[in-house]
Design an enzyme around this catalytic site. Sequence first.
Site, PDB file in Angstrom:
ATOM      1  CB  VAL A 165      -0.971   0.039   1.206  1.00  0.00           C
ATOM      2  CG1 VAL A 165      -2.011  -1.047   1.083  1.00  0.00           C
ATOM      3  CG2 VAL A 165      -0.217  -0.051   2.521  1.00  0.00           C
ATOM      4  N   GLY A 199       3.398   6.370  -8.223  1.00  0.00           N
ATOM      5  CA  GLY A 199       4.732   6.420  -8.792  1.00  0.00           C
ATOM      6  C   GLY A 199       5.681   7.375  -8.104  1.00  0.00           C
ATOM      7  N   GLY A 228       3.629  -5.553   6.148  1.00  0.00           N
ATOM      8  CA  GLY A 228       2.218  -5.808   5.895  1.00  0.00           C
ATOM      9  C   GLY A 228       1.327  -4.949   6.770  1.00  0.00           C
ATOM     10  CB  THR A 268       8.909   1.292   1.512  1.00  0.00           C
ATOM     11  OG1 THR A 268       8.817   0.009   2.146  1.00  0.00           O
ATOM     12  CG2 THR A 268      10.384   1.680   1.405  1.00  0.00           C
ATOM     13  N   PRO A 319       1.323  10.730  -4.580  1.00  0.00           N
ATOM     14  CG  PRO A 319       2.656  12.050  -5.960  1.00  0.00           C
ATOM     15  CD  PRO A 319       2.253  11.863  -4.530  1.00  0.00           C
ATOM     16  CE  LYS A 342      10.494  -3.855   6.528  1.00  0.00           C
ATOM     17  NZ  LYS A 342       9.208  -3.298   6.065  1.00  0.00           N
ATOM     18  CD  GLU A 374       8.666   0.189   5.477  1.00  0.00           C
ATOM     19  OE1 GLU A 374       8.064  -0.439   4.577  1.00  0.00           O
ATOM     20  OE2 GLU A 374       9.779   0.705   5.317  1.00  0.00           O
TER      21      GLU A 374
END
Length: 250
Positions: free
Chosen positions: A15, A209, A114, A18, A207, A39, A111
């Site tokens: 989603v 990309g 999932g 990262t 946005p 992480k 972070e």
Amino acid sequence: MTAEVLFVTGTNTDVGKTVATAAIAAAALAAGRRVAVLKPGQTGVAPGEPGDAAEVVRLAGPLTTRELARYPEPLAPDTAARRCGLPAVGPEQVAEAVAELAAAHDLVLVEGAGGLLVRYDEQGRTLADMARASAGLGLKPEVLVVAAAALGTLNIATLTAEALRARGLAPLGVLVGSWPREPGLAERCNLADLPVAAGAPLLGVLPEGAGREAAGFAGVAHAALAPRLGGHWDADAFTAAHQVPPPLLP
């Protein structure tokens, strides 16, 4: 001054967690803050390959990164650890790492993998347990929920927010991880409905990309994040610009 600790979770995998983490890091670095990214468990990446932390550095620029465990198969951390025979990561280990990073940085971003309740160990402990363990060390962790824009996101956002509150953790806000170039009816309506579903403000829309190119990424981050996350994005103005008129009834 106590460091800000922000756990970044998602309503699901893929989603945009990262890229969202990188955007928040980029905005903080531009403001002169010392940033660290943790992480707890990286899955689906072989030894020596760049993981999510390296992707944050690629987009945001030089900052402190730490990865506590790495498992080669793209599975939930608990399953991935069990299958390859490596130790799982527990909340206490994560909380200690967060506290250590917080002592030398202004912002620590954690972070997850999932969604919020993905299992990290055999006891079924999750990113929420890691945030609670960090609070137990005197830190003040907050949780940002990264959500998809499309149809179906409202239910998962609601469930995620309810799971957080059931564990004594209120969501800081919701961030749309990938806003399509040509949003449809569901995406446009979700701008107003997501904060209602989560019971937390909409704090940005990245946005589609946004993470492809590092050049100019800091500018994208500032334009896509609300002031609470270091940008200048206006939720009310963006939502109003994408409003859909009601259908004409016969």
